[in-house]
Structures are given as C-alpha cells and as structure tokens.
Design an enzyme around this catalytic site. Structure first.
Site, PDB file in Angstrom:
ATOM      1  CG  ASN A 176     -41.877 -19.025-126.651  1.00  9.29           C
ATOM      2  OD1 ASN A 176     -42.351 -18.853-125.538  1.00  9.29           O
ATOM      3  ND2 ASN A 176     -41.172 -20.086-126.980  1.00  9.29           N
ATOM      4  N   GLY A 177     -41.676 -15.932-124.953  1.00 10.96           N
ATOM      5  CA  GLY A 177     -40.685 -15.411-124.003  1.00 10.96           C
ATOM      6  C   GLY A 177     -41.159 -14.091-123.429  1.00 10.96           C
ATOM      7  CE  LYS A 202     -44.620 -32.628-121.793  1.00  8.33           C
ATOM      8  NZ  LYS A 202     -44.817 -33.403-120.551  1.00  8.33           N
ATOM      9  CD  GLU A 229     -44.261 -36.230-110.418  1.00  4.45           C
ATOM     10  OE1 GLU A 229     -44.026 -35.042-110.179  1.00  4.45           O
ATOM     11  OE2 GLU A 229     -44.839 -36.603-111.455  1.00  4.45           O
ATOM     12  CD  GLU A 241     -49.109 -31.818-113.865  1.00  6.85           C
ATOM     13  OE1 GLU A 241     -48.723 -30.820-114.485  1.00  6.85           O
ATOM     14  OE2 GLU A 241     -48.390 -32.808-113.687  1.00  6.85           O
ATOM     15  CE  LYS A 245     -47.630 -35.566-113.261  1.00  6.81           C
ATOM     16  NZ  LYS A 245     -46.212 -35.407-113.256  1.00  6.81           N
ATOM     17  CD1 TRP A 268     -49.692 -21.468-120.334  1.00  6.33           C
ATOM     18  CD2 TRP A 268     -48.092 -20.022-119.758  1.00  6.33           C
ATOM     19  NE1 TRP A 268     -49.549 -21.518-118.969  1.00  6.33           N
ATOM     20  CE2 TRP A 268     -48.578 -20.645-118.587  1.00  6.33           C
ATOM     21  CE3 TRP A 268     -47.090 -19.066-119.631  1.00  6.33           C
ATOM     22  CZ2 TRP A 268     -48.089 -20.354-117.314  1.00  6.33           C
ATOM     23  CZ3 TRP A 268     -46.592 -18.774-118.365  1.00  6.33           C
ATOM     24  CH2 TRP A 268     -47.098 -19.420-117.223  1.00  6.33           C
ATOM     25  NE  ARG A 270     -43.312 -24.152-127.620  1.00  2.00           N
ATOM     26  CZ  ARG A 270     -42.132 -24.444-127.116  1.00  2.00           C
ATOM     27  NH1 ARG A 270     -41.704 -25.681-127.104  1.00  2.00           N
ATOM     28  NH2 ARG A 270     -41.360 -23.498-126.624  1.00  2.00           N
ATOM     29  CB  CYS A 317     -45.879 -18.966-126.671  1.00  5.62           C
ATOM     30  SG  CYS A 317     -46.619 -17.888-125.458  1.00  5.62           S
ATOM     31  CG  HIS A 373     -43.090 -32.596 -86.718  1.00 11.08           C
ATOM     32  ND1 HIS A 373     -42.732 -32.618 -85.390  1.00 11.08           N
ATOM     33  CD2 HIS A 373     -42.556 -33.703 -87.271  1.00 11.08           C
ATOM     34  CE1 HIS A 373     -41.984 -33.697 -85.156  1.00 11.08           C
ATOM     35  NE2 HIS A 373     -41.882 -34.370 -86.288  1.00 11.08           N
TER      36      HIS A 373
HETATM   37  C1  F6R Z   1     -45.523 -31.765-114.259  1.00 12.87           C
HETATM   38  C2  F6R Z   1     -44.507 -31.364-115.216  1.00 12.87           C
HETATM   39  C3  F6R Z   1     -43.674 -30.180-114.892  1.00 12.87           C
HETATM   40  C4  F6R Z   1     -42.276 -30.333-115.530  1.00 12.87           C
HETATM   41  C5  F6R Z   1     -41.466 -29.047-115.348  1.00 12.87           C
HETATM   42  C6  F6R Z   1     -40.084 -29.201-115.945  1.00 12.87           C
HETATM   43  O1  F6R Z   1     -46.170 -32.921-114.679  1.00 12.87           O
HETATM   44  O2  F6R Z   1     -44.378 -31.938-116.257  1.00 12.87           O
HETATM   45  O3  F6R Z   1     -43.581 -29.942-113.527  1.00 12.87           O
HETATM   46  O4  F6R Z   1     -41.631 -31.396-114.937  1.00 12.87           O
HETATM   47  O5  F6R Z   1     -42.120 -27.988-115.955  1.00 12.87           O
HETATM   48  O6  F6R Z   1     -40.161 -29.501-117.298  1.00 12.87           O
HETATM   49  P1  F6R Z   1     -38.985 -30.210-118.071  1.00 12.87           P
HETATM   50  O7  F6R Z   1     -38.891 -31.601-117.559  1.00 12.87           O
HETATM   51  O8  F6R Z   1     -39.399 -30.147-119.503  1.00 12.87           O
HETATM   52  O9  F6R Z   1     -37.750 -29.425-117.760  1.00 12.87           O
END
Ligand code: F6R
Length: 592
Positions: free
Chosen positions: A102-103, A587, A470, A477, A474, A76, A28, A2, A493
């Site tokens: 927010n929260g 984000k 990782e 998402e 990517k 969000w 956000r 948010c 396994h």
């Molecule tokens: C995926 C991504 C998230 C962040 C996670 C932590 O591409 O960006 O998985 O890595 O939400 O966010 P930060 O790094 O801001 O603590």
C-alpha cells in the site's frame, strides 16, 4: 488506499479468514483483489481478479485447501491499470517470494531498470513487483535480512508485507501507510491496514510505527527499527471497538446508515470532554497563528472553521488543504499551531503537512475520528470525533461532527463555550425533523425530478459557502452528476454563463444576515432559467422546490448539509450507482 490483510495461525482456513477480513477493508480500494496462501505442502497458491472483493462468494479450489498462512490485498490503482496482472499479490518469477503493498515506491523505475539489467523479468506495470525482486536479490543471508535491505532501497511512503515459501513467516514494514498487528488468544497473528479486518477475532493490537518492521512467526510478533535494526518493545493495547458498529444492519447502504446515525454522532461530538475543548481553546488563544488543515471534505470543514472563528471569536485563522500546504511552512514557528482535521487520520497529504509542521516545532491539535490513527499519534492534543466507524466512502457523520467540534472551539476561544454548546444542543434536538422517513421521501422526490440533470450548482454565503463546496463534493462523488459550489456573490463574475433552462441550482439560505443577498443571487439564476431548490427554514416565492431545514443560528452549516447528503444518496440510488463505493475513489487516501 489499498487494504492489506494477512493471517498466520492455527486455523486451516487462512485464505477464507483473509477473504472475509479483506471485505471489511474494501473501502480502502476496490479495483481488484488477490490472495496468496501457503498450503501445508509448502506450495504457494495465488488467486487474483479484477473487481470488487465484496462480490466474491467462494475462493477457487486451490485456496480452499488447508493453509495456516495467507495474505491478501484489495487495490486502488496507482501505478498500472486495473488488470489481473497488476492486482496484488506480486511475486518473483518462481513465485517463492510474495508481496502486497500500500503506498508508492517512488524510485521504482530506477530500481526496475537495475533489476532488468540483472536478468529479472516483470509481469506487471506496478511499482510493487520490484519489491519481491529486491528481496530475491538479497536472499543470501536469509529472508529477514533481505527484506530489511529491500526496505532500505525503496523511497516513498508505504506499508509492505511479504512471505517466503516454506518459512511460515510474514514480514511487514511501514513508512507512512498504516499497518496494525492483532494477536488472538489462540496464538493467531494478524496484520492489517485497519482494525476491522480482524476485529471479530481479537481486540488486542500492536501498532507498527513509521520506519519499523515486524516479523510474525511462531505465535510471536517481533518488532524492529528499520534504520538501526534494533529490536523494539511493543505494548499490547486492547481497543474498545464494537464489531456491530461496522455493519450495515437493516440499511441498504452504509451511506444512509451513517447519515441517519448523525442523531447519535452529533450528540457525542457536542458532548466532547469540556476540559479537552478548553485545553484546545487555550492552545489556539496562545498560538502565534493557527492553520486549519484538511483534504477534500475535511478541507471544506476547515473553511467552515475559518468563518466560525471569525464570526464567533473574531479571530483570524488560516486554512490550507493538505496537498497545498507546503508554501505555508514559511510562516510556521514553534509558537504556531496546526489544527489537522480528518476522519481516517491516515490521509497522506494531511500527514505530510503535520510532518512539515513538526520540523518547525509547531504544535499539532487534531480533530480526528480514528483515534488509533497515525494522525492522532503524531498530535500534541487530540479531540476525538467519536462518530463511530464511517465505512461509506462519502463522509457524512464525521463531517458534521468535525463542524460541531470546531463550533465548540470557536465559542470556547470567545469564552462562550456554554452558549455555543447550548446552541448546538438545540440544533441537535431538531434533527428529528430531518432524519425521518417522510423527509427522506420528500428528498427522494426532489432527486427524482433532477436525476437526469447534467449539472447541479449550489450556492451559499459566509459559513454556508464552504457548505456549498462540500455539497458539490457529495453530489459529484456518488451521483456522478457534474456539481459545483459557489459563493453566492461570485456567480455573476463568470459561472452564471453555465446556467441554462432547467439547470438545478441549490440555494442554501439560512436565516442569517446574508439571507436577502443569497435570495438576490437566486433571483439572478432564476432569471436565466434555473430550477431553484431552496434549502432554507422558510419557503420563498422564487423557490421551485423547497427543502425545509430547521433554523439553527451558527449551527446552520450542520443542518443545511444534512438534506444535501440525503439528496446525494438518493440520486446515487436512482441512478443505480453504489453510494458506498463510488467509482475511482477510496475511503482513505494514503498516497500523495
Ligand atoms: C469525501 C471524502 C473525502 C475525505 C478526504 C480526507 O466525501 O470523504 O474528500 O474528506 O479524502 O479524508 P480524511 O477525512 O480521512 O482525512
């Protein structure tokens, strides 16, 4: 999670300023948005809609009437579905008190029950709406006192902002979710969840810290301690962010721009202040136990760190995801060290881990991109990523910078910093082999071949096992294809049962001591019909498709990840997804 933004100042276009600024906070949250403005006649007008604020061209007629005070929110969803009713701002029934938040107000159901008994009526399913009613309940001694009392009643982590009809005042409070005040030369005041919202008007800011509130009125920001009500002095800080860094420029999407920026961002990380790296390494050497903490991508980077410290420095470090940290508290003392890894520095689960560690007297070292973040300010020592603003929801350039800094630290702990730095410099010199249009085209053709896949599997070993994890994040998402990463040896396994004719499997096969083993694992997949995509410095006969990556020694996690970032981006575009704003995500995850 948010975005909040408000303006109070000489301009008559308060609502338009808020609209423009909110668009910069859309990363956000982008489920719905809303703006409230107080017109010159004192009337409060509100517009809210489901959908992305970036798609809004003009506001409705009422909001374009002159107004010097406006506040807005990009959501969000947490409590209550994505509907217009649940969009912020929320108000009292007579619309005199307006709130954005927010929260999470954790005890909202209990408070809502009490308020309903007192005759309050609610329109939304959100936790936020109660806050307007809590203020209304306490209005006898005025807005300021009422706001303060409302804050004392709610539990949880939040950033909340309110206005009251006719007062030309904004009041905000923070407990866990970021809020920053901006002050322009013309006396305009801003309050936002993040600086880019007002960066074009001012670079002079003041932080609101946890358990503090701020009252914006008459060109002045007054700060108070939320618990004691005592007034607080705040320093005006001038930040050196550049507005243009936060723009897409000629790129179609921020994600691609940020992938391409890795040439510069990695160079900056590799050239981190040597003194700082040595100081941090000293903390690691002295600590009786080090725990790396991060969430999502940053959590996978922490796992890469575990391998780096083991392989390079022969040192054991622990890894915990922020959300799974609590049980580790039993092992922390005032001689332990926590290394928090984050892009935003605002991730609630990582912040909570830090807060727990601090109660034990544990030292905190953070590796963080947003230097003005809560995490940075809670830390004993900060190594800034200097990656520049990362706007796309999927982290790319911040990730590789985090890995580069952990690599420097591992080498520094082994008293081989110079060697580690030189290795990274050489790897960085080979980035042009990947970050160029021909390479991009090749990966696009790979994406085209697998864009209809139902599942994608990725395997790696050792340091590249977390890179497989990782990579899966990517791909998931932004492409919305089911993707899973595995340690090469683990497939047989169980997960190998998922492989069927044509399942794309990405094999991360750097020139390391595990090369033969990962190729054997690839063979096992091929025997079950998998389509093998090799990410490797050399082609292997078993690969159906080869994506060449430079050979880079212990920098291979960085190099191997980059083509998969590009692949995820290309898949998103080919599948007509918006890679910058993937569905269901935001984000900065500021809720637990
Ligand atoms: C995926 C991504 C998230 C962040 C996670 C932590 O591409 O960006 O998985 O890595 O939400 O966010 P930060 O790094 O801001 O603590």
């Amino acid at each position: 999670m948010c975005g909040i933004f408000a303006y109070l100042g000489p301009s008559e276009k308060a609502a338009e300023i808020v609209l423009k600024g909110l668009k910069k906070l859309e990363y956000r949250g982008y489920d719905s948005w809303g703006i409230a403005a107080e017109q010159e006649n004192g009337e409060i007008v509100i517009e809210k809609h489901v959908g992305k604020i970036s798609e809004v061209v003009t506001l409705g007629k009422e909001l374009t009437e002159p107004a010097h005070l406006a506040m807005g929110h990009s959501r969000w969803a947490t409590h209550g579905g994505v509907t217009e009713y649940n969009a912020h701002p929320h108000t009292t029934e007579n619309q005199d008190i307006v709130v954005v938040h927010n929260g999470i107000f954790e005890n909202y159901l209990e408070l809502k029950g009490d308020l309903i008994k007192k005759g309050h009526q609610f329109r939304s399913e959100t936790d936020t709406e109660i806050f307007a009613h809590l203020i209304e309940e306490e209005m006898e001694e005025g807005f300021e006192v009422a706001f303060r009392r409302a804050c004392k009643k709610v539990h949880g982590r939040f950033g909340v902002l309110a206005m009251h009809k006719g007062e030309k005042t904004l009041i905000a409070a923070r407990r866990g979710s970021p809020l920053i005040v901006g002050k322009a030369k013309d006396g305009a005041l801003f309050i936002a969840s993040d600086v880019p919202a007002f960066l074009e008007y001012t670079k002079d800011i003041m932080y609101l810290d946890d358990n503090q509130m701020v009252i914006l009125a008459d060109k002045t920001a007054r700060f108070y301690d939320m618990e004691t009500d005592q007034s607080l002095e705040k320093r005006l800080i001038t930040i050196d962010w550049k507005e243009e860094e936060a723009q897409k420029g000629s790129y179609a999407h921020f994600m691609l721009k940020e992938i391409m920026e890795q040439k510069e961002s990695l160079a900056r990380a590799i050239n981190s202040d040597t003194e700082l790296i040595l100081k941090a390494a000293e903390m690691i050497k002295k600590a009786y136990g080090t725990t790396l903490v991060g969430c999502g991508t940053a959590g996978k980077v922490a796992m890469v760190g575990e391998y780096l410290f083991a392989n390079v420095a022969k040192k054991h470090v622990n890894v915990k995801f922020g959300s799974e940290f609590k049980s580790a508290r039993h092992f922390l003392t005032d001689r332990s060290l926590m290394i928090a890894i984050s892009q935003s520095g605002e991730t609630a689960d990582t912040l909570e881990a830090i807060e727990i560690a601090k109660t034990k007297g544990t030292k905190i070292l953070s590796i963080v991109n947003v230097e003005t973040s809560t995490m940075a300010r809670l830390s004993d020592l900060v190594i800034p990523l200097k990656a520049g603003p990362e706007k796309a929801v999927a982290s790319t350039k911040a990730t590789t910078s985090q890995i580069a800094i952990l690599t420097l630290l591992a080498y520094a702990v082994a008293d081989r910093l110079k060697e580690g730095k030189q290795m990274l410099i050489e790897a960085e010199g080979k980035l042009n082999d990947m970050l160029n249009p021909r390479y991009e085209e090749h990966i696009e053709s790979v994406a085209d071949q697998i864009k209809g896949a139902k599942d994608i599997m990725i395997i790696g070993r050792d340091m590249n096992y977390p890179i497989a994890l990782e990579s899966a994040i990517k791909l998931q998402e932004v492409s919305y294809i089911h993707a899973e990463g595995f340690a090469g040896g683990e497939l047989k396994h169980g997960p190998i049962a998922l492989i069927s004719e044509g399942t794309p499997c990405i094999i991360i096969a750097p020139n390391d001591e595990y090369k033969q083993e990962i190729l054997s694992n690839a063979m096992e997949l091929k025997a079950r019909g998998a389509l093998l995509i090799g990410v490797s410095p050399d082609n292997a006969e078993i690969f159906d498709i080869w994506i060449k990556v430079p050979s880079a020694g212990n920098a291979s996690p960085i190099m191997d990840l980059i083509p998969i970032q590009i692949l995820a981006y290309k898949l998103a575009v080919l599948r007509q997804n918006n890679p910058d704003m993937p569905r269901n995500l935001a984000k900065s995850v500021t809720v637990k």
